[in-house]
Motif scaffolding. Structure first.
Motif, PDB file in Angstrom:
ATOM      1  N   VAL A   1       2.264   5.177   4.210  1.00  0.00           N
ATOM      2  CA  VAL A   1       1.206   5.442   5.185  1.00  0.00           C
ATOM      3  C   VAL A   1      -0.133   5.352   4.458  1.00  0.00           C
ATOM      4  O   VAL A   1      -0.397   6.113   3.541  1.00  0.00           O
ATOM      5  CB  VAL A   1       1.373   6.846   5.805  1.00  0.00           C
ATOM      6  N   MET A   2      -0.982   4.396   4.888  1.00  0.00           N
ATOM      7  CA  MET A   2      -2.196   4.120   4.126  1.00  0.00           C
ATOM      8  C   MET A   2      -3.275   5.177   4.282  1.00  0.00           C
ATOM      9  O   MET A   2      -4.034   5.414   3.382  1.00  0.00           O
ATOM     10  CB  MET A   2      -2.778   2.788   4.576  1.00  0.00           C
ATOM     11  N   ASN A   3      -3.364   5.721   5.474  1.00  0.00           N
ATOM     12  CA  ASN A   3      -4.447   6.674   5.677  1.00  0.00           C
ATOM     13  C   ASN A   3      -3.913   7.956   6.300  1.00  0.00           C
ATOM     14  O   ASN A   3      -4.206   8.279   7.436  1.00  0.00           O
ATOM     15  CB  ASN A   3      -5.529   6.044   6.558  1.00  0.00           C
TER      16      ASN A   3
ATOM     17  N   GLY B   1       1.995  -3.636  14.654  1.00  0.00           N
ATOM     18  CA  GLY B   1       2.379  -4.950  14.134  1.00  0.00           C
ATOM     19  C   GLY B   1       1.344  -6.013  14.449  1.00  0.00           C
ATOM     20  O   GLY B   1       1.675  -7.063  14.973  1.00  0.00           O
ATOM     21  N   TYR B   2       0.093  -5.736  14.109  1.00  0.00           N
ATOM     22  CA  TYR B   2      -1.015  -6.640  14.394  1.00  0.00           C
ATOM     23  C   TYR B   2      -0.983  -7.060  15.867  1.00  0.00           C
ATOM     24  O   TYR B   2      -1.200  -8.210  16.229  1.00  0.00           O
ATOM     25  CB  TYR B   2      -0.985  -7.879  13.494  1.00  0.00           C
ATOM     26  N   GLY B   3      -0.657  -6.094  16.705  1.00  0.00           N
ATOM     27  CA  GLY B   3      -0.658  -6.361  18.143  1.00  0.00           C
ATOM     28  C   GLY B   3       0.639  -6.929  18.670  1.00  0.00           C
ATOM     29  O   GLY B   3       0.810  -7.109  19.868  1.00  0.00           O
TER      30      GLY B   3
ATOM     31  N   ILE C   1      -0.646   5.969  -5.258  1.00  0.00           N
ATOM     32  CA  ILE C   1      -2.026   6.256  -5.680  1.00  0.00           C
ATOM     33  C   ILE C   1      -2.890   5.015  -5.460  1.00  0.00           C
ATOM     34  O   ILE C   1      -2.576   3.931  -5.965  1.00  0.00           O
ATOM     35  CB  ILE C   1      -2.064   6.650  -7.173  1.00  0.00           C
ATOM     36  N   LYS C   2      -3.969   5.191  -4.699  1.00  0.00           N
ATOM     37  CA  LYS C   2      -4.872   4.080  -4.420  1.00  0.00           C
ATOM     38  C   LYS C   2      -6.076   4.151  -5.347  1.00  0.00           C
ATOM     39  O   LYS C   2      -6.715   5.189  -5.488  1.00  0.00           O
ATOM     40  CB  LYS C   2      -5.323   4.178  -2.947  1.00  0.00           C
ATOM     41  N   ILE C   3      -6.393   3.002  -5.966  1.00  0.00           N
ATOM     42  CA  ILE C   3      -7.561   2.922  -6.845  1.00  0.00           C
ATOM     43  C   ILE C   3      -8.621   2.053  -6.181  1.00  0.00           C
ATOM     44  O   ILE C   3      -8.301   1.018  -5.598  1.00  0.00           O
ATOM     45  CB  ILE C   3      -7.160   2.308  -8.201  1.00  0.00           C
TER      46      ILE C   3
ATOM     47  N   ASN D   1      -3.053  -8.939  -0.736  1.00  0.00           N
ATOM     48  CA  ASN D   1      -2.763  -9.087   0.686  1.00  0.00           C
ATOM     49  C   ASN D   1      -2.380 -10.561   0.915  1.00  0.00           C
ATOM     50  O   ASN D   1      -2.154 -11.297  -0.050  1.00  0.00           O
ATOM     51  CB  ASN D   1      -3.979  -8.677   1.531  1.00  0.00           C
ATOM     52  N   THR D   2      -2.315 -11.002   2.168  1.00  0.00           N
ATOM     53  CA  THR D   2      -1.848 -12.370   2.447  1.00  0.00           C
ATOM     54  C   THR D   2      -2.619 -13.426   1.650  1.00  0.00           C
ATOM     55  O   THR D   2      -2.029 -14.236   0.929  1.00  0.00           O
ATOM     56  CB  THR D   2      -1.988 -12.706   3.949  1.00  0.00           C
ATOM     57  N   SER D   3      -3.943 -13.405   1.766  1.00  0.00           N
ATOM     58  CA  SER D   3      -4.670 -14.478   1.080  1.00  0.00           C
ATOM     59  C   SER D   3      -4.687 -14.274  -0.431  1.00  0.00           C
ATOM     60  O   SER D   3      -4.866 -15.225  -1.185  1.00  0.00           O
ATOM     61  CB  SER D   3      -6.082 -14.665   1.650  1.00  0.00           C
TER      62      SER D   3
HETATM   63  C1  LIG Z   1      -4.059  -4.663   6.214  1.00  0.00           C
HETATM   64  C2  LIG Z   1      -3.850  -4.500   4.788  1.00  0.00           C
HETATM   65  C3  LIG Z   1      -3.119  -5.483   4.072  1.00  0.00           C
HETATM   66  C4  LIG Z   1      -2.665  -6.783   4.667  1.00  0.00           C
HETATM   67  O1  LIG Z   1      -3.776  -7.645   4.771  1.00  0.00           O
HETATM   68  P1  LIG Z   1      -3.655  -9.139   5.349  1.00  0.00           P
HETATM   69  O2  LIG Z   1      -4.951  -9.748   5.037  1.00  0.00           O
HETATM   70  O3  LIG Z   1      -3.404  -8.996   6.777  1.00  0.00           O
HETATM   71  O4  LIG Z   1      -2.532  -9.757   4.622  1.00  0.00           O
HETATM   72  C5  LIG Z   1      -2.834  -5.221   2.747  1.00  0.00           C
HETATM   73  N1  LIG Z   1      -3.261  -4.070   2.154  1.00  0.00           N
HETATM   74  C6  LIG Z   1      -3.983  -3.145   2.803  1.00  0.00           C
HETATM   75  C7  LIG Z   1      -4.419  -1.917   2.072  1.00  0.00           C
HETATM   76  C8  LIG Z   1      -4.308  -3.332   4.144  1.00  0.00           C
HETATM   77  O5  LIG Z   1      -5.054  -2.418   4.775  1.00  0.00           O
END
Ligand SMILES: *Cc1c(COP(=O)(O)O)cnc(C)c1O
Length: 814
Positions: free
Chosen positions: A528-530, A486-488, A573-575, A651-653
Motif C-alpha cells: 500500500v503506497m500511501n 486498476g487504472y480504471g 521503505i520509500k526514499i 515504473n513502466t517507462s
Molecule cells: C503509479 C506508480 C507506478 C507505475 O507507474 P506507470 O508509469 O504507470 O508504470 C510505479 N510506482 C509508483 C510509486 C507509482 O505511484
C-alpha cells in the motif's frame, strides 16, 4: 477421448521415468486452472517466450495430476509424478494431435485467410449441423496451440470436421496442415493483417497455401495472383462477382437490411436472400454457398438455410448482474467443447461462493444423449456448480443427473418463473444455443445501468504483461500497480489474472483498495503506497504491507506493532530521490537506521524510490542521478541495518528506457493497460479498453440551427445529428468537444458537435449509415486514449482513471 499412454509416448517420442504404460489418458490439458484436470489427464507444460508452465507442476501434482509432458524434470519432483520428457513441449502437443487426427477418417474442412475464418466456420457448422455430427474449432482456436487442442476434441461419433488455421509467420502452416489434414480447403481472403511476420505478400500467400497441399478441392475467390502460386494438381472451385470464368458467379443487390445474391453455377441459376448488407458478410456467405454446392446440397436447402444465418458472437463476456451477481454470458452456442471452456472460465472467476448454470439442450455433440448428459453431469460436479437450470426438452429429461436442478420446457417458462428463482450473490453461467434466445435471460439478469460500457480485453492484458516480462532480467521480480481501480479497468478481474501469471507483488495506493482485493480472495502480497495512519489497524488485519515514507508514519506503525506484539511485520521503505512527493531524504537515513535497528516488530521487505521523468529523454541526466542516489541511499540502509531487501525504482517507462536500473524488482503500471508514450513500444502493445455507447436518437437539422448548450455549433449544411448517452460526468473531458474530438460510428469518424453535456454528447453522422440503438466507440483502437490525451492537453493516465464508476466494466477473452 481415450488413448493408450504408450501410443502417446510413441507419437511424441518421449523419454519416460516410469514403466506402467498400459494406462489410458482421457484429457489433454495445458491449463493449470482447468478443473477438468484429473488423474487421467496428460498435462503439457508449454513454454513461451515469457511464460513457462513448468512452474505449475508442483501445484498440479498436489491436485492429483500424475502425467506431465516436460522439457526438463523440475527439481525434487522426479519421484512424485510420471514425466514424459521431450525437447519441445509445443511440438509434442502438435505431434500428438497429428497422430490423434490420423485415427479418424471423415471429411474435414480447413479454413485459413486474413479475415472471416471464424465466421465462415461457425456458419458452416450451422449449415451442416442438420446432416452431420460436426466437430469444429471452439471460439477462434486457430493458433499453434489452439489447433491441436481443437483437433483433440474429436470423438468417435463425429463424422465431419471444420477447423480454422491462423498463422503469423513463415513455417507455421505446415504444422497446422499436419494436424488438421483438411480434405476440403477454404481460403477466405488475403489482406494486410499480421504483415509483420512476413517479408512480402507473396511469402505470405505461399505460406497460407501450405494448408491445402493435400486437399481434394480448394474453395476460393477467383484471383490470378493467388492462382499463380497454386500447385497445378490442386483442384479449385472458385467464385467471383466480376469474372464470368469462375465456377460460380454471384451478382448481388443490397437493400436497406438484407441482400440478394443471384447465383449462376453450370446450368443452375437461383437466388438467395441474406440478412446482411456489408461486404465482409457477403463474402463469407459466398464461401459457404460454394461449400454447400460442392457437397451437392439442393438449391432449396441452400436458400432455406442461408436465409437463417445470424451474426456470430464469439466472446465470453463477464457482466455485472443485479443483486450482486456476476454473469458469464455465452448465450450463443452450446456445444460440449465450448461448455468445457466456459466452465473453466467460470472457475477462474470465483468471486462468489455460489455458482449457477443455466443450460439449454446441447446439439451436435456427436454423442448419444445418455452419454452426453452423463459427461455434462461430471463437468458440473467437478466444477462445483450449486444449482442448474435446464431449459429444453432433452436436457430436462436428464435433470436427475445434476445435483439440485430445476427444469423448464422453454425459455419463456423460465422467464415466467424468474422472480421466484432468487438469483443473488452468485456467479451465473448462461450457456445456450441460439434458438433458445438466452439473450432474453441475460437482459433480465443484467444490472440495469445505461448502455455505456468499458470493455476490457483480458487477453491483451496477458499479452502486455508478457511483453514487459520479456524485457526483464530472469531474476527481476515484478510488482504490478492496480491502484485507482486498476487504472480504471477494474481491479479484481485484473488482479485475478495477475495472480495466475504469478507476478510477485501488487501495488495499490490506499488501504481500502488492498482490502477489497483481499476480501475477494486475492492472495498475492500487496503493498500500500500511501497508507493513512487511520488504516494501520485494518492493514495489519488483512496482512497488507505498508509503504513507510516518514518518521511520523514509522512511529505510528511501530506503536501499533508494539501493542499487537507483531514480529517482523513486512514494511517497505520509500526514499525520496527527486520526485519530492513521499519518502525519506538522504540526511534522514542515519536516524532511520537508529530507530529500525532497535525494533524487531517490523522487517524491511523492500526499499523503493520513484522516478519523476523516466519517459522524457531530455531528463536523462536527472533520471540517472535519481538512480545513482537510490543505489547509494539504499546501500547505506542495507549496510546500516545488515539487511538484504528487494530494491525497486522503475515504473513502466523506467523498464523501457533504463534497463540497467531494474535492481531486484520493477513496478509496472500503465504499460499493462496497453498505453505507451513511445510509438515503437505502443505498436508492440495490445489495446485493452474499449469504451462503447449507443445512439439514443438521430435527427436532421437545417442550416443555421444549433446543437447543445450555448449554441457552440451552428449547422452550415443540412446535418444529421446523433445523441449519445455519455458526458463529462462519465469522464469525457469537455475539451474533447466542440469540433476537437470524434467518436466512431460504423467505423467512420463522427465529429463531436458543440459542448459535451453532463450525461450526453452529440455527433455529426451526416455521411454515416447508422441507426438509433446502433453502437458507438468513444475510445479504443481509434481514437486511442493517447490521441484524446494529446488533443485535450492531458496524459493517458488521467483519461483512463476518469471513466466514472457508473460506466459498466465488461471483461472478455477472445
Ligand atoms: C503509479 C506508480 C507506478 C507505475 O507507474 P506507470 O508509469 O504507470 O508504470 C510505479 N510506482 C509508483 C510509486 C507509482 O505511484
Amino acid at each position: 477421448m481415450s488413448v493408450l499412454l504408450k501410443d502417446i509416448i510413441a507419437s511424441i517420442q518421449a523419454d519416460i521415468n516410469f514403466d506402467t504404460v498400459s494406462e489410458t489418458i482421457n484429457t489433454i490439458s495445458i491449463d493449470s486452472r482447468s478443473s477438468q484436470n484429473n488423474e487421467k489427464t496428460l498435462f503439457f507444460a508449454l513454454v513461451g517466450p515469457n511464460h513457462d508452465a513448468h512452474i505449475y507442476i508442483e501445484e498440479l501434482i498436489n491436485k492429483g495430476i500424475r502425467y506431465f509432458v516436460v522439457n526438463h524434470v523440475p527439481q525434487e519432483l522426479e519421484s512424485k509424478a510420471n514425466f514424459l520428457l521431450v525437447e519441445d513441449t509445443l511440438k509434442a502437443l502438435q505431434d500428438f494431435a497429428s497422430y490423434y487426427r490420423s485415427l479418424f477418417h471423415f471429411p474435414v474442412i480447413g479454413i485459413t485467410g486474413s479475415n472471416g475464418k471464424t465466421i465462415v466456420k461457425e456458419w458452416l457448422n450451422f449449415l451442416l449441423a442438420p446432416d452431420y455430427n460436426v466437430i469444429r474449432s471452439p471460439k477462434s482456436y486457430n493458433s499453434q496451440v489452439g489447433v491441436p487442442l481443437s483437433v483433440i476434441g474429436i470423438n468417435e461419433h463425429h463424422n465431419f470436421g471444420i477447423f480454422e488455421a491462423g498463422i503469423s509467420t513463415v513455417g507455421e502452416m505446415s504444422h497446422l496442415q499436419q494436424i488438421i489434414k483438411p480434405t476440403i480447403g477454404i481460403l477466405t481472403n488475403i489482406g494486410s493483417a499480421h504483415d509483420e511476420g512476413f517479408d512480402n505478400i507473396s511469402q505470405k500467400i505461399k505460406e497460407k497455401l501450405r494448408l491445402f497441399t493435400e486437399v481434394e478441392v480448394l474453395i476460393l475467390n477467383k484471383n490470378k495472383t493467388i492462382e499463380a502460386f497454386l500447385n497445378k494438381n490442386i483442384k479449385t472451385f472458385t467464385w467471383s462477382t466480376q469474372d464470368r470464368n469462375a465456377d460460380v458467379f454471384f451478382q448481388k443487390n443490397t437493400y436497406e437490411d438484407y441482400s440478394e445474391l443471384n447465383i449462376t453455377y453450370n446450368q443452375l441459376c437461383f437466388k438467395v436472400n441474406i440478412p446482411f448488407t456489408d461486404e465482409a458478410s457477403l463474402e463469407n456467405v459466398m464461401h459457404c454457398v460454394l461449400t454447400l454446392l460442392y457437397l451437392k446440397y439442393s438449391q432449396e436447402t441452400i436458400q432455406e438455410r442461408i436465409a437463417e444465418l445470424y451474426p456470430v458472437e464469439m466472446r465470453l463476456k463477464v457482466k455485472n448482474g443485479s443483486n450482486n451477481c456476476t454473469l458469464i454470458d455465452d448465450s450463443y452456442s452450446s456445444d460440449f467443447q465450448s461448455l468445457k471452456i466456459a466452465l473453466d472460465f467460470l472457475e477462474n472467476q470465483n468471486q462468489h461462493k455460489k455458482r449457477a448454470l443455466i443450460l439449454s439442450d446441447i446439439f451436435q455433440s456427436g454423442l448419444s444423449d445418455e452419454e452426453l448428459y452423463s459427461r455434462v453431469s461430471q463437468l458440473i460436479i467437478s466444477h462445483k456448480i450449486n444449482r442448474v437450470f435446464c431449459i429444453g426438452e432433452t436436457v430436462s429429461k436428464f435433470k436427475n443427473k445434476f445435483l439440485n436442478a430445476v427444469s423448464f420446457q422453454t425459455t419463456e417458462d423460465f422467464i415466467k418463473a424468474f422472480e421466484d428463482l432468487n438469483f443473488a450473490n452468485e456467479t451465473i453461467l448462461i450457456k445456450g444455443s441460439r434458438q433458445f434466445e438466452f439473450e432474453n435471460i441475460v437482459s433480465l439478469l443484467e444490472e440495469k445501468t445505461h448502455e455505456t460500457v468499458l470493455e476490457i480485453n483480458l487477453n491483451a492484458i496477458s499479452h502486455n504483461l508478457n511483453y514487459f516480462k520479456s524485457k526483464l532480467n530472469p531474476k527481476t521480480k515484478l510488482m504490478v500497480m492496480v491502484k485507482a481501480f486498476g487504472y480504471g479497468s477494474g481491479s479484481y478481474e485484473i488482479a485475478k489474472l495477475l495472480a495466475h501469471h504469478k507476478v510477485d507483488y501488487l501495488g495499490v495506493a490506499f488501504a481500502d483498495e488492498g482490502i477489497e482485493l483481499c476480501k475477494a480472495g486475492i492472495e498475492l502480497p500487496i503493498m500500500v503506497m500511501n497508507p493513512e495512519m487511520t488504516s494501520f489497524q485494518s492493514i495489519i488485519q488483512y496482512g497488507l504491507e505498508p509503504e513507510i515514507y516518514s518518521f511520523r508514519g514509522l512511529k505510528a506503525f511501530l506503536k501499533i506493532a508494539e501493542e499487537k506484539k507483531l514480529e517482523n511485520y513486512p514494511i517497505h521503505i520509500k526514499i525520496n530521490t527527486g520526485m519530492n512527493r513521499l519518502g525519506f531524504d538522504t540526511e534522514m537515513l542515519p536516524e532511520l537506521v537508529e530507530i529500525l535497528s532497535h525494533s524487531k516488530r517490523v522487517t524491511i521487505k523492500s526499499i523503493l524510490s520513484h522516478l519523476a521523468s523516466s519517459d522524457v529523454p531530455e531528463h536523462k541526466d536527472f533520471t540517472l542521478q535519481q538512480i545513482t542516489d537510490f543505489d547509494n541511499d539504499s546501500t547505506y540502509l542495507m549496510k546500516g541495518l545488515n539487511i538484504n531487501p528487494i530494491r525497486h525504482i522503475c515504473n513502466t517507462s523506467g523498464i523501457s528506457n533504463y534497463p540497467g536500473a531494474q535492481f531486484d524488482m520493477v513496478r509496472l503500471g500503465i504499460g499493462l493497460y496497453g498505453v505507451s508514450n513511445e510509438s515503437h513500444e505502443q505498436s508492440k502493445l495490445e489495446h485493452v479498453g474499449t469504451l462503447k455507447s449507443v445512439i439514443s436518437q438521430i435527427r436532421t437539422i437545417e442550416i443555421g440551427e444549433s446543437v447543445s448548450y450555448v449554441r457552440r455549433f451552428i449547422a452550415t449544411r443540412k446535418t444529421k445529428v446523433a445523441t449519445i448517452p455519455i458526458g463529462y460526468a462519465d469522464g469525457i473531458s469537455r475539451l474533447w468537444g466542440s469540433g476537437v474530438g470524434y467518436v466512431l460510428v460504423n467505423n467512420k469518424k463522427a465529429p463531436i458537435l458543440g459542448s459535451i453535456c453532463m450525461d450526453m454528447l452529440m455527433v455529426d453522422v451526416t455521411d454515416i449509415n447508422c441507426f438509433e440503438g446502433g453502437e458507438v466507440i468513444i475510445f479504443g483502437k481509434d481514437p486511442s486514449v493517447n490521441d484524446i490525451a494529446k488533443a485535450t492537453n492531458t496524459i493517458p493516465y488521467e483519461i483512463l482513471t476518469s471513466i466514472s464508476a457508473r460506466v459498466k466494466r465488461v471483461f472478455y477473452r477472445e
